[in-house]
Design a protein around this motif. Structure first.
Motif, PDB file in Angstrom:
ATOM      1  N   ARG A 185       0.809  -1.223   0.000  1.00 37.86           N
ATOM      2  CA  ARG A 185       0.000   0.000   0.000  1.00 37.86           C
ATOM      3  C   ARG A 185       0.839   1.268   0.000  1.00 37.86           C
ATOM      4  O   ARG A 185       0.473   2.263  -0.625  1.00 37.86           O
ATOM      5  CB  ARG A 185      -0.926  -0.002   1.232  1.00 37.86           C
ATOM      6  CG  ARG A 185      -1.817   1.238   1.365  1.00 37.86           C
ATOM      7  CD  ARG A 185      -2.816   1.315   0.215  1.00 37.86           C
ATOM      8  NE  ARG A 185      -3.680   2.466   0.325  1.00 37.86           N
ATOM      9  CZ  ARG A 185      -3.360   3.698  -0.069  1.00 37.86           C
ATOM     10  NH1 ARG A 185      -2.150   3.938  -0.588  1.00 37.86           N
ATOM     11  NH2 ARG A 185      -4.220   4.698   0.035  1.00 37.86           N
ATOM     12  N   ALA A 213      -5.765  -3.057   3.632  1.00 40.02           N
ATOM     13  CA  ALA A 213      -6.202  -1.666   3.487  1.00 40.02           C
ATOM     14  C   ALA A 213      -7.063  -1.520   2.244  1.00 40.02           C
ATOM     15  O   ALA A 213      -7.042  -2.367   1.347  1.00 40.02           O
ATOM     16  CB  ALA A 213      -4.995  -0.730   3.378  1.00 40.02           C
ATOM     17  N   SER A 214      -7.785  -0.430   2.208  1.00 37.74           N
ATOM     18  CA  SER A 214      -8.466  -0.021   0.989  1.00 37.74           C
ATOM     19  C   SER A 214      -7.442   0.596   0.046  1.00 37.74           C
ATOM     20  O   SER A 214      -6.444   1.176   0.483  1.00 37.74           O
ATOM     21  CB  SER A 214      -9.551   1.004   1.331  1.00 37.74           C
ATOM     22  OG  SER A 214     -10.028   1.639   0.165  1.00 37.74           O
ATOM     23  N   SER A 216      -8.214   3.077  -1.909  1.00 37.31           N
ATOM     24  CA  SER A 216      -8.530   4.501  -1.969  1.00 37.31           C
ATOM     25  C   SER A 216      -7.897   5.228  -0.787  1.00 37.31           C
ATOM     26  O   SER A 216      -7.630   4.637   0.253  1.00 37.31           O
ATOM     27  CB  SER A 216     -10.042   4.720  -1.963  1.00 37.31           C
ATOM     28  OG  SER A 216     -10.623   4.162  -0.792  1.00 37.31           O
ATOM     29  N   SER A 217      -7.648   6.516  -0.955  1.00 33.52           N
ATOM     30  CA  SER A 217      -6.965   7.307   0.064  1.00 33.52           C
ATOM     31  C   SER A 217      -7.928   7.830   1.118  1.00 33.52           C
ATOM     32  O   SER A 217      -9.075   8.178   0.823  1.00 33.52           O
ATOM     33  CB  SER A 217      -6.228   8.481  -0.575  1.00 33.52           C
ATOM     34  OG  SER A 217      -5.217   8.021  -1.453  1.00 33.52           O
ATOM     35  N   HIS A 218      -7.448   7.897   2.360  1.00 40.00           N
ATOM     36  CA  HIS A 218      -8.225   8.436   3.467  1.00 40.00           C
ATOM     37  C   HIS A 218      -7.515   9.594   4.160  1.00 40.00           C
ATOM     38  O   HIS A 218      -8.055  10.184   5.084  1.00 40.00           O
ATOM     39  CB  HIS A 218      -8.496   7.346   4.506  1.00 40.00           C
ATOM     40  CG  HIS A 218      -9.333   6.214   4.001  1.00 40.00           C
ATOM     41  ND1 HIS A 218      -8.806   5.160   3.271  1.00 40.00           N
ATOM     42  CD2 HIS A 218     -10.665   5.971   4.092  1.00 40.00           C
ATOM     43  CE1 HIS A 218      -9.770   4.310   2.960  1.00 40.00           C
ATOM     44  NE2 HIS A 218     -10.901   4.776   3.430  1.00 40.00           N
ATOM     45  N   SER A 219      -6.287   9.898   3.730  1.00 37.36           N
ATOM     46  CA  SER A 219      -5.495  10.928   4.382  1.00 37.36           C
ATOM     47  C   SER A 219      -4.680  11.683   3.340  1.00 37.36           C
ATOM     48  O   SER A 219      -4.402  11.165   2.246  1.00 37.36           O
ATOM     49  CB  SER A 219      -4.560  10.305   5.430  1.00 37.36           C
ATOM     50  OG  SER A 219      -3.677  11.268   5.955  1.00 37.36           O
ATOM     51  N   ASP A 220      -4.276  12.897   3.687  1.00 45.08           N
ATOM     52  CA  ASP A 220      -3.460  13.703   2.787  1.00 45.08           C
ATOM     53  C   ASP A 220      -1.990  13.282   2.813  1.00 45.08           C
ATOM     54  O   ASP A 220      -1.209  13.704   1.952  1.00 45.08           O
ATOM     55  CB  ASP A 220      -3.558  15.189   3.163  1.00 45.08           C
ATOM     56  CG  ASP A 220      -4.953  15.759   2.926  1.00 45.08           C
ATOM     57  OD1 ASP A 220      -5.673  15.208   2.072  1.00 45.08           O
ATOM     58  OD2 ASP A 220      -5.305  16.750   3.606  1.00 45.08           O
ATOM     59  N   GLU A 225      -2.127   7.916   6.390  1.00 43.98           N
ATOM     60  CA  GLU A 225      -2.818   6.771   5.790  1.00 43.98           C
ATOM     61  C   GLU A 225      -2.642   5.513   6.633  1.00 43.98           C
ATOM     62  O   GLU A 225      -3.489   4.615   6.633  1.00 43.98           O
ATOM     63  CB  GLU A 225      -2.282   6.537   4.382  1.00 43.98           C
ATOM     64  CG  GLU A 225      -3.189   5.723   3.486  1.00 43.98           C
ATOM     65  CD  GLU A 225      -4.472   6.446   3.124  1.00 43.98           C
ATOM     66  OE1 GLU A 225      -5.529   5.779   3.166  1.00 43.98           O
ATOM     67  OE2 GLU A 225      -4.433   7.642   2.807  1.00 43.98           O
ATOM     68  N   PHE A 228      -5.289   3.872   8.873  1.00 45.40           N
ATOM     69  CA  PHE A 228      -6.455   3.206   8.275  1.00 45.40           C
ATOM     70  C   PHE A 228      -6.115   1.769   7.863  1.00 45.40           C
ATOM     71  O   PHE A 228      -6.697   1.228   6.938  1.00 45.40           O
ATOM     72  CB  PHE A 228      -6.960   4.018   7.077  1.00 45.40           C
ATOM     73  CG  PHE A 228      -7.491   5.366   7.461  1.00 45.40           C
ATOM     74  CD1 PHE A 228      -8.815   5.526   7.833  1.00 45.40           C
ATOM     75  CD2 PHE A 228      -6.653   6.470   7.485  1.00 45.40           C
ATOM     76  CE1 PHE A 228      -9.305   6.775   8.203  1.00 45.40           C
ATOM     77  CE2 PHE A 228      -7.129   7.723   7.859  1.00 45.40           C
ATOM     78  CZ  PHE A 228      -8.465   7.874   8.222  1.00 45.40           C
ATOM     79  N   ARG A 230      -6.196  -2.206   8.118  1.00 45.95           N
ATOM     80  CA  ARG A 230      -7.275  -3.134   8.457  1.00 45.95           C
ATOM     81  C   ARG A 230      -6.694  -4.518   8.762  1.00 45.95           C
ATOM     82  O   ARG A 230      -5.545  -4.810   8.438  1.00 45.95           O
ATOM     83  CB  ARG A 230      -8.258  -3.241   7.294  1.00 45.95           C
ATOM     84  CG  ARG A 230      -8.942  -1.936   6.922  1.00 45.95           C
ATOM     85  CD  ARG A 230      -9.898  -2.138   5.751  1.00 45.95           C
ATOM     86  NE  ARG A 230     -10.524  -0.894   5.331  1.00 45.95           N
ATOM     87  CZ  ARG A 230     -11.341  -0.792   4.279  1.00 45.95           C
ATOM     88  NH1 ARG A 230     -11.610  -1.871   3.542  1.00 45.95           N
ATOM     89  NH2 ARG A 230     -11.877   0.369   3.961  1.00 45.95           N
ATOM     90  N   GLU A 262      -9.008   2.883  13.687  1.00 42.37           N
ATOM     91  CA  GLU A 262     -10.351   2.521  14.128  1.00 42.37           C
ATOM     92  C   GLU A 262     -10.605   1.019  14.085  1.00 42.37           C
ATOM     93  O   GLU A 262     -11.327   0.482  14.933  1.00 42.37           O
ATOM     94  CB  GLU A 262     -11.386   3.239  13.255  1.00 42.37           C
ATOM     95  CG  GLU A 262     -12.829   2.991  13.699  1.00 42.37           C
ATOM     96  CD  GLU A 262     -13.837   3.748  12.846  1.00 42.37           C
ATOM     97  OE1 GLU A 262     -15.032   3.662  13.146  1.00 42.37           O
ATOM     98  OE2 GLU A 262     -13.407   4.413  11.876  1.00 42.37           O
TER      99      GLU A 262
END
Length: 289
Positions: A185, A213-214, A216-220, A225, A228, A230, A262
């Motif tokens: 990732r 992980a996904s 797609s991005s969740h952080s700048d 990142e 996030f 998983r 999370e």
């Protein structure tokens, strides 16, 4: 996956390490992990608060969990960490090489996880090879293995560089640990790292951390990142591409999920241990088919 050559399941606390030493042990016990990783800061705070090494070992033995890996060491490098690192991370790494090894020895651990927390490009490769070899020699005197981990947003950014350091240092106790999130990732060229795996000899990759992980991005930021991550199998990374060649090659000693954010923070201590164990075993079984 079971058998004589199966890697040992190790609990990597991730962001639930903030719950403290006993919680880490309880989570590991809940998941049936025989071993756990602990940070130097966790052990240091226990010792300075009045607990001795006998108490640490007794609490672990009471739960049938063995403190096995010290996570992690940065002071082996000529520059221990970058000036702009967040204060909590600096505190975690603010131990000399001797202090790190003293802590690992106090807890009867097997290995120390080393990383390069300095800024990329600030330490020449030749100096890193020399420093890593010296740290391995110090650890060897304590009966400890040193596993080097590349972290894409710090100084040792890719598998090729980490392997070059370990290969040229040429110490019998100096090996690699791979993190699937870092490789699949966070890396700029994950396919290059995957292509390199078959060329690394058996026994030189001894540790594996699993995180999904996904895409797609969740952080700048790449560092952000990392919050996030998983559990294995809960994302889109295709972990089999890392796990399968390592299992096929052999020599892998430890494996476990390492999750931040999370995905683990919402779980109880018991749930975190159970979820980590279940997803790790499932990922290993799937890659073994």
């Amino acid at each position: 996956m079971t058998g004589q050559n199966a890697p040992e399941l190790t609990f990597w606390p991730g962001s639930m390490a903030s719950r403290g030493f006993i919680a880490v042990l309880d989570a590991a016990k809940s998941g049936g992990f025989p071993a756990t990783a602990l940070s130097p800061l966790t052990l240091h705070e226990l010792l300075v608060s009045g607990h001795d090494r006998q108490w640490i070992r007794a609490e672990a033995e009471a739960r049938d969990v063995r403190p096995a890996q010290l996570d992690g060491a940065a002071s082996w490098a000529p520059i221990p960490y970058a000036d702009d690192l967040p204060a909590p991370i600096k505190q975690r790494f603010d131990f000399t090489s001797t202090e790190v090894l003293d802590l690992a020895e106090a807890a009867c651990m097997d290995s120390v996880l080393a990383c390069g927390a300095f800024a990329a490009g600030t330490v020449p490769l030749d100096e890193l090879v020399t420093a890593f070899a010296a740290f391995c020699r110090m650890a060897e005197d304590r009966g400890l293995r040193v596993e080097l981990e590349f972290v894409p947003f710090w100084g040792i950014r890719d598998l090729a560089t980490a392997w070059e350091i370990v290969r040229r240092a040429d110490r019998p106790n100096g090996t690699l640990l791979l993190d699937t999130w870092h490789l699949l990732r966070a890396s700029d060229e994950p396919q290059a790292a995957l292509a390199l795996l078959p060329d690394i000899p058996k026994g030189r990759v001894t540790g594996l951390q699993l995180a999904d992980a996904s895409l797609s991005s969740h952080s700048d930021t790449l560092f952000g990142e990392g919050r996030f991550r998983r559990f294995p199998g809960d994302g889109e990374l295709g972990l089999d591409t890392v796990i399968r060649p390592l299992l096929d090659k052999g020599g892998l000693l430890t494996v476990g999920a390492e999750v931040f954010g999370e995905a683990i923070d919402v779980l109880s201590t018991e749930e975190a241990g159970i979820r980590g164990a279940e997803t790790t075993r499932t990922a290993l079984a799937r890659a073994s088919q």
